[in-house]
Design a protein around this motif. Structure first.
Motif, PDB file in Angstrom:
ATOM      1  N   ARG A   1     -43.550-115.639  80.198  1.00  0.00           N
ATOM      2  CA  ARG A   1     -44.067-114.676  80.886  1.00  0.00           C
ATOM      3  C   ARG A   1     -44.549-114.753  82.154  1.00  0.00           C
ATOM      4  NH1 ARG A   1     -47.920-112.564  75.525  1.00  0.00           N
ATOM      5  NH2 ARG A   1     -46.033-111.967  74.180  1.00  0.00           N
TER       6      ARG A   1
ATOM      7  N   ASP B   1     -37.974-107.556  77.870  1.00  0.00           N
ATOM      8  CA  ASP B   1     -38.839-108.481  77.442  1.00  0.00           C
ATOM      9  C   ASP B   1     -37.907-109.789  77.167  1.00  0.00           C
ATOM     10  OD1 ASP B   1     -40.829-109.804  76.072  1.00  0.00           O
ATOM     11  OD2 ASP B   1     -40.121-109.523  74.111  1.00  0.00           O
ATOM     12  N   GLY B   2     -38.354-110.751  77.950  1.00  0.00           N
ATOM     13  CA  GLY B   2     -37.662-112.082  77.972  1.00  0.00           C
ATOM     14  C   GLY B   2     -36.362-112.161  79.176  1.00  0.00           C
ATOM     15  N   GLN B   3     -36.389-111.176  79.927  1.00  0.00           N
ATOM     16  CA  GLN B   3     -35.340-111.060  81.022  1.00  0.00           C
ATOM     17  C   GLN B   3     -35.762-110.748  82.291  1.00  0.00           C
ATOM     18  OE1 GLN B   3     -32.549-107.980  79.870  1.00  0.00           O
ATOM     19  NE2 GLN B   3     -33.080-108.025  77.576  1.00  0.00           N
ATOM     20  N   LYS B   4     -34.770-110.814  83.235  1.00  0.00           N
ATOM     21  CA  LYS B   4     -35.276-110.818  84.458  1.00  0.00           C
ATOM     22  C   LYS B   4     -35.920-109.272  84.808  1.00  0.00           C
ATOM     23  CE  LYS B   4     -33.271-112.052  89.164  1.00  0.00           C
ATOM     24  NZ  LYS B   4     -34.603-112.408  89.480  1.00  0.00           N
ATOM     25  N   GLY B   5     -37.049-109.075  85.486  1.00  0.00           N
ATOM     26  CA  GLY B   5     -37.433-107.666  85.432  1.00  0.00           C
ATOM     27  C   GLY B   5     -38.443-107.583  84.528  1.00  0.00           C
ATOM     28  N   GLU B   6     -38.734-108.352  83.581  1.00  0.00           N
ATOM     29  CA  GLU B   6     -39.922-108.162  82.458  1.00  0.00           C
ATOM     30  C   GLU B   6     -41.243-107.692  83.020  1.00  0.00           C
ATOM     31  OE1 GLU B   6     -40.321-111.486  79.625  1.00  0.00           O
ATOM     32  OE2 GLU B   6     -42.625-110.895  79.860  1.00  0.00           O
ATOM     33  N   ARG B   7     -41.608-106.557  82.862  1.00  0.00           N
ATOM     34  CA  ARG B   7     -42.900-106.076  83.021  1.00  0.00           C
ATOM     35  C   ARG B   7     -43.728-105.564  81.899  1.00  0.00           C
ATOM     36  NH1 ARG B   7     -42.664-108.930  86.738  1.00  0.00           N
ATOM     37  NH2 ARG B   7     -42.815-108.439  88.854  1.00  0.00           N
TER      38      ARG B   7
ATOM     39  N   ALA C   1     -41.828-114.513  84.526  1.00  0.00           N
ATOM     40  CA  ALA C   1     -41.697-113.074  84.743  1.00  0.00           C
ATOM     41  C   ALA C   1     -42.281-112.549  85.923  1.00  0.00           C
ATOM     42  CB  ALA C   1     -42.054-112.220  83.464  1.00  0.00           C
ATOM     43  N   HIS C   2     -43.159-113.205  86.472  1.00  0.00           N
ATOM     44  CA  HIS C   2     -43.989-112.875  87.718  1.00  0.00           C
ATOM     45  C   HIS C   2     -43.414-113.922  88.798  1.00  0.00           C
ATOM     46  CE1 HIS C   2     -46.816-109.896  86.375  1.00  0.00           C
ATOM     47  NE2 HIS C   2     -46.764-110.616  85.311  1.00  0.00           N
TER      48      HIS C   2
ATOM     49  N   PHE D   1     -37.511-118.828  80.018  1.00  0.00           N
ATOM     50  CA  PHE D   1     -37.862-117.572  80.827  1.00  0.00           C
ATOM     51  C   PHE D   1     -39.303-117.279  80.392  1.00  0.00           C
ATOM     52  CE2 PHE D   1     -38.150-113.348  82.441  1.00  0.00           C
ATOM     53  CZ  PHE D   1     -38.037-113.434  83.804  1.00  0.00           C
TER      54      PHE D   1
ATOM     55  N   ALA E   1     -49.577-117.941  81.817  1.00  0.00           N
ATOM     56  CA  ALA E   1     -49.709-116.344  81.443  1.00  0.00           C
ATOM     57  C   ALA E   1     -49.966-116.472  79.947  1.00  0.00           C
ATOM     58  CB  ALA E   1     -48.354-115.434  81.607  1.00  0.00           C
TER      59      ALA E   1
ATOM     60  N   CYS F   1     -50.263-107.558  85.408  1.00  0.00           N
ATOM     61  CA  CYS F   1     -50.549-107.644  83.933  1.00  0.00           C
ATOM     62  C   CYS F   1     -49.445-108.802  83.299  1.00  0.00           C
ATOM     63  CB  CYS F   1     -50.078-106.473  83.076  1.00  0.00           C
ATOM     64  SG  CYS F   1     -50.124-106.574  81.371  1.00  0.00           S
ATOM     65  N   VAL F   2     -50.134-109.725  82.549  1.00  0.00           N
ATOM     66  CA  VAL F   2     -49.261-110.820  81.934  1.00  0.00           C
ATOM     67  C   VAL F   2     -49.263-110.792  80.604  1.00  0.00           C
ATOM     68  CG1 VAL F   2     -50.002-112.403  83.815  1.00  0.00           C
ATOM     69  CG2 VAL F   2     -51.414-112.273  82.143  1.00  0.00           C
ATOM     70  N   GLU F   3     -49.471-109.796  80.131  1.00  0.00           N
ATOM     71  CA  GLU F   3     -49.194-109.533  78.529  1.00  0.00           C
ATOM     72  C   GLU F   3     -50.051-110.419  77.635  1.00  0.00           C
ATOM     73  OE1 GLU F   3     -45.200-109.679  77.027  1.00  0.00           O
ATOM     74  OE2 GLU F   3     -45.794-108.988  74.964  1.00  0.00           O
TER      75      GLU F   3
ATOM     76  N   THR G   1     -33.506-113.773  71.426  1.00  0.00           N
ATOM     77  CA  THR G   1     -33.933-113.525  72.914  1.00  0.00           C
ATOM     78  C   THR G   1     -33.352-114.114  73.942  1.00  0.00           C
ATOM     79  OG1 THR G   1     -35.854-113.409  74.275  1.00  0.00           O
ATOM     80  CG2 THR G   1     -35.875-114.933  72.552  1.00  0.00           C
ATOM     81  N   GLN G   2     -33.227-113.632  74.976  1.00  0.00           N
ATOM     82  CA  GLN G   2     -32.965-114.458  76.433  1.00  0.00           C
ATOM     83  C   GLN G   2     -33.798-115.053  77.076  1.00  0.00           C
ATOM     84  OE1 GLN G   2     -31.117-111.686  78.724  1.00  0.00           O
ATOM     85  NE2 GLN G   2     -29.493-110.951  77.247  1.00  0.00           N
ATOM     86  N   ARG G   3     -34.939-115.059  76.689  1.00  0.00           N
ATOM     87  CA  ARG G   3     -36.134-116.043  76.929  1.00  0.00           C
ATOM     88  C   ARG G   3     -35.463-117.481  77.149  1.00  0.00           C
ATOM     89  NH1 ARG G   3     -40.716-113.955  78.435  1.00  0.00           N
ATOM     90  NH2 ARG G   3     -41.233-112.312  76.905  1.00  0.00           N
TER      91      ARG G   3
ATOM     92  N   SER H   1     -48.861-103.271  86.977  1.00  0.00           N
ATOM     93  CA  SER H   1     -47.920-104.172  86.342  1.00  0.00           C
ATOM     94  C   SER H   1     -47.549-105.165  86.864  1.00  0.00           C
ATOM     95  CB  SER H   1     -46.595-103.519  85.969  1.00  0.00           C
ATOM     96  OG  SER H   1     -45.960-102.886  87.141  1.00  0.00           O
ATOM     97  N   GLU H   2     -47.683-105.585  88.377  1.00  0.00           N
ATOM     98  CA  GLU H   2     -47.576-106.588  89.037  1.00  0.00           C
ATOM     99  C   GLU H   2     -48.623-107.519  88.612  1.00  0.00           C
ATOM    100  OE1 GLU H   2     -45.054-107.482  91.079  1.00  0.00           O
ATOM    101  OE2 GLU H   2     -44.156-105.437  90.806  1.00  0.00           O
TER     102      GLU H   2
END
Ligand code: SF4
Ligand code: SF4
Lengths: 198, 746
Positions: free
Chosen positions: B52, A43-49, B55-56, B50, B22, A13-15, B679-681, A10-11
């Motif tokens: 994808r 989704d769309g937040q800090k910690g999204e994986r 997200a990384h 924010f 991404a 994967c970029v969806e 969404t918070q994106r 999951s580190e």
């Protein structure tokens, strides 16, 4: 014989859904059925994986245990397959599966859901390898051609790994060592009780 | 792109700004994430959304759309304040950094926070991460360029990398990820209306050079134009073609309005102001669409006659060379035969030239194969002959085919072949690949890299803008490519300079004859870039010298609007409090058209259109989206057009996730009916729309207007149906990253 496994990092994967698209195209999976899908947390937040999910081809496969007509079987490679000729579409395996892998072409309150469909690890079904009959029911049999599942072969970032469980566990361990952190090989403890150390 | 995707493996810090690889470049993320993992490189993502990609990130920075320059200057403020800049690099290789310093001084943390919205501690942290982890790469995409200040944005980002000494080194670079197949090649070969192929410009000298390459008479070429003046006047970019149809003739610097439009591989829905574009499409006498799919242009306008759809092949149905983002060329084979009656672009072009009566001149040195298809090997050979300026001259079809055959011999990080017959060459011979194919230059992986000899892929900044300005030298100071016999900066080489160095004797007779033929009565004036023999390049290279000179990079781009990039508020801005201090550019003219800025910004639209609208890409679809929305696997993944809206805004406006909303634009009563994605994106006050959709127009389904069977599976409103005016003063790149809108529940 190698024990085949899937691993999604999951580190990495970029969806992007390339795995999903590759799967659908390779096996001509109809609209509405997904042998593989990408699940996103936060989704769309800090910690999204995100993680790409399909049948994990479990060691002690719960689907196999509950099937009333015994349509599942396991190959020498550890791949869990089933026979659509035997399947009665009861839906038990769906409830038993910890990953929500089994899919059905029709959903209704009454009667059959149609023949169950799920990821075959690109290994076809009980029909003779690489025949038209096999393709029509189960899709391509890449394993019989000496190839690995297409989803992982086409993964944009090499997040999704498929192949010999020991080899992919090694690749993953090396990554974690380099990074200095890892969120674990998702689903491994559930699917592969032994040798799930990655 | 100064470096390559693969080279990101060498980066100690990675900053991505205004780009969402991404989704737009998923495979590139393999390299980005490897750089992040292997080097423990901080991954900094700067974007209003924010994404994808964010997200990384190890550090996500949310900026207000349209504040790229203040953000960059805000980082540089900390860098200069702490003395973190690469002083020796700047002294040797950069012109004008002191003027930048003066502008940067104004962007103290308080002002940056007020304008950009990023707190001081985060600015300092990011500046320090970039300063202390070198080399670092700076990656950007259309989030930086598609602005009414796009060129200035790009320059500010480049200046940032120059200040840190991050240009011309492995792991560093100004790396712009290009989009679809061969878009870099299209740019290089003259898709730009300001220049003939390979950035030669439109001057008489440029026309004469290309006439020699094409082997046609310059006078004949000139006779094709209304006048010499028009021949040398910049054209009208695709972002504004409809203005040339619609404006009053007296506002147009050409004899009449545009009467015919060819959409060749261009969706139409990817540029703003579609209500006016639609009128333009209805008004032209002739509308031609050359594309694998009918596109928006075919389905949007209400017109019955004078519309032609010419089905073109995709790249998989034809063969030839394609240029990748990192300037590498690859030879592509035909994978499948053209489906239906579609034809390759060069076939269509040949037939068109034939109808218009100049195919003999146009294809003079290009063999016409069976079935009337111009030979693609010959096309590349012609490119090789002429594009000397950027070193597209060494990549012959034969060499490229060898590279495809020996792919396994190349290292995936350095791009160099480590074994086999191509040992030492870079994969795909990234340009510049100097001189003729026979000179066997290996290509250039990293631009401006003084750590390697020129003949081995090294280089320096080009001496393109003269040798001095206001008494200050523009040439490099004590910096030079490895093994160069000239241990200092020097101008571009001409035959005359070659003589002065006493190196002209090393030319072969044939090379000298070519130079003298080109030069006529002034052979000394023949520059390296028009020397069709490439003799000047060959001889200078043998002395370790780069024929295009060795100069400083310009931090101050004299000759362009805002030589030192300054912040200007977007012309549609909600921040009226900033307009006076940071005004848009005054109205002006360019590209044969009026170009508005200040006169629009002066009006306050923010009362009726209070939300910032920004647009971008989705992973499932590409460009205008007709091709990808016609693909059942992709269509299933993304079935409806939507607008992203922050939960706080949604609840204030009474909008629920998944419901239909109207998005209203500030011009021409523009509106679009789409689904709300809460969404918070996106931050508060900002909404985002993807731009790949079309086939719905202001709430009405247009499916019946597609030719039967050619309608995409998924249709939707176009984001550019509501976007607005705004063009970069240098390129007329459109603004569709920062405008205004109003969102209402439908
Ligand atoms: S993942 Fe589900 S379907 Fe696959 S083997 Fe395990 S229980 Fe059975
Ligand atoms: S292809 Fe790879 S990166 Fe893309 S969604 Fe699938 S697993 Fe994730």
């Amino acid at each position: 014989m190698a024990r085949m496994k899937f691993l999604c990092d999951s580190e990495r994967c970029v969806e992007c859904n390339a795995c999903v698209t590759a799967c659908k195209n390779e096996h001509e999976v109809p609209w509405g059925i997904n042998r593989r899908r990408v699940v996103t947390l936060n989704d769309g937040q800090k910690g999204e994986r995100s993680i790409s999910m399909a049948c994990m081809h479990c060691e002690d496969a719960p689907c196999m245990a509950v099937c009333p007509v015994d349509c599942f079987y396991k190959t020498d490679d550890g791949v869990v397959l089933h026979s659509k000729d035997l399947c009665i579409g009861c839906g038990y395996c769906f409830y038993a599966c910890p990953f929500g892998a089994p899919q059905y072409p029709q959903v209704g309150n009454f009667g059959s859901r149609g023949k169950m469909d799920k990821c075959t690890f690109c290994a076809g079904g009980p029909e003779a390898d690489n025949t038209k009959e096999e393709y029509a029911k189960y899709g391509a049999n890449r394993l019989a051609e000496g190839k690995l599942p297409l989803c992982a072969e086409m993964c944009s970032t090499k997040a999704l790994l498929a192949g010999d469980g020991d080899v992919i566990a090694d690749i993953y361990k090396q990554r974690v060592a380099r990074r200095g952190y890892g969120s674990g090989a998702w689903g491994w403890a559930t699917a592969y009780k032994t040798g799930s150390s990655a | 792109m100064t470096n390559s995707y693969n080279d990101i493996h060498n980066s100690k810090a990675i900053m991505i700004m205004g780009g969402n690889p991404a989704e737009a470049h998923p495979v590139s993320m393999q390299h980005v994430l490897r750089g992040k993992e292997q080097n423990k490189a901080p991954l900094i993502v700067v974007d209003p959304r924010f994404t994808r990609t964010a997200a990384h990130a190890t550090e996500y920075v949310r900026i207000r759309p349209g504040t790229d320059i203040p953000f960059m200057w805000g980082l540089l403020w900390h860098i200069f304040e702490n003395g973190w800049e690469d002083k020796e690099y700047i002294r040797q290789r950069v012109y004008g950094m002191d003027e930048i310093r003066a502008e940067v001084k104004k962007w103290n943390p308080q002002e940056v926070e007020r304008v950009v919205g990023v707190p001081g501690e985060q600015m300092k942290r990011v500046a320090e991460l970039m300063a202390k982890n070198r080399p670092g790469t700076l990656i950007w995409c259309m989030g930086v360029t598609q602005h009414s200040m796009g060129t200035a944005n790009v320059r500010a980002l480049s200046v940032f990398q120059l200040a840190l000494g991050n240009i011309g080194v492995e792991g560093g670079g100004a790396n712009i990820f290009r989009g679809h197949c061969n878009v870099q090649g299209c740019t290089d070969l003259g898709l730009d209306v300001t220049t003939l192929p390979a950035y030669y410009g439109l001057t008489e000298g440029a026309w004469r050079h290309w006439s020699r390459v094409w082997d046609v008479d310059y006078a004949w070429m000139q006779s094709r134009f209304e006048s010499k003046k028009m021949m040398e006047t910049k054209g009208i970019p695709s972002t504004r073609w409809f203005d040339a149809v619609l404006v009053d003739k007296k506002d147009l610097e050409q004899n009449d309005n545009v009467k015919a439009m060819f959409f060749w591989g261009h969706g139409g829905n990817t540029v703003p102001r579609m209500p006016e574009m639609r009128t333009g499409m209805e008004k032209v006498e002739l509308l031609v669409v050359v594309d694998p799919h009918p596109t928006t242009a075919a389905a949007l306008p209400d017109r019955k006659d004078g519309t032609y759809l010419l089905p073109a092949c995709t790249q998989l149905e034809t063969r030839g060379s394609r240029t990748a983002s990192n300037r590498s060329l690859q030879w592509g084979d035909q994978i499948v035969k053209p489906v239906f009656e579609s034809k390759p672009d060069h076939w269509i072009l040949y037939k068109l030239a034939k109808k218009l009566g100049f195919e003999k001149e146009m294809f003079k040195n290009i063999k016409i194969d069976e079935g009337d298809e111009p030979n693609v090997e010959d096309i590349l050979r012609e490119i090789n002959r002429g594009t000397i300026s950027i070193g597209y001259s060494g990549q012959s079809p034969e060499r490229l085919k060898e590279h495809m055959k020996h792919q396994a011999d190349f290292d995936i990080v350095s791009l160099r072949a480590t074994k086999g017959p191509l040992k030492g060459e870079f994969y795909g011979l990234p340009w510049p690949c100097w001189g003729t194919p026979e000179m066997k230059h290996p290509g250039t992986h990293v631009l401006y890299n003084t750590h390697l000899p020129v003949k081995d892929g090294g280089g320096a900044f080009r001496a393109r803008f003269g040798v001095e300005r206001n008494g200050v030298s523009l040439l490099a100071d004590g910096s030079y490519p490895k093994d160069s016999e000239i241990k200092d900066g020097h101008p571009e080489f001409t035959y005359g300079l070659l003589k002065k160095m006493g190196w002209d004797k090393e030319l072969t007779d044939a090379e000298r004859a070519t130079i003298e033929r080109i030069g006529g009565n002034n052979p000394d004036g023949v520059g390296w870039a028009i020397d069709l023999s490439c003799g000047i390049i060959r001889v200078t290279m043998a002395h370790g010298v780069q024929a295009m000179g060795n100069a400083k990079a310009r931090a101050v781009a004299f000759g362009l609007p805002d030589p030192v990039p300054v912040h200007r508020e977007p012309i549609y801005t909600p921040r009226r409090d900033l307009v006076e201090k940071y005004p848009a550019m005054a109205d002006r003219r360019d590209y044969r058209l009026p170009h508005l800025g200040k006169s629009i910004q002066d009006k306050d639209f923010s009362k009726d259109f209070p939300m910032i609208l920004t647009t971008g890409r989705l992973v499932e679809y590409e460009g205008g989206g007709e091709e990808t929305r016609s693909n059942k696997w992709l269509a299933e993944l993304q079935q409806s057009m939507f607008v992203e809206i922050n939960p706080a805004d949604a609840s204030r406006l009474g909008i629920k996730d998944g419901q239909d909303v109207w998005v209203h634009g500030p011009e021409n009563k523009a509106k679009a009916r789409v689904k709300a994605l809460v969404t918070q994106r996106v931050g508060q006050g900002v909404v985002f729309m993807p731009f790949h959709f079309s086939g719905f127009w202001q709430g009405v389904d247009q499916r019946a207007k597609y030719p039967p069977g050619a309608d995409p599976i998924v249709l939707g409103e176009s984001a550019n149906g509501v976007t607005s005016y705004g063009y970069d003063p240098v390129t007329h790149m459109h603004e569709n990253k920062a405008t205004l809108c109003r969102v209402e529940a439908a």
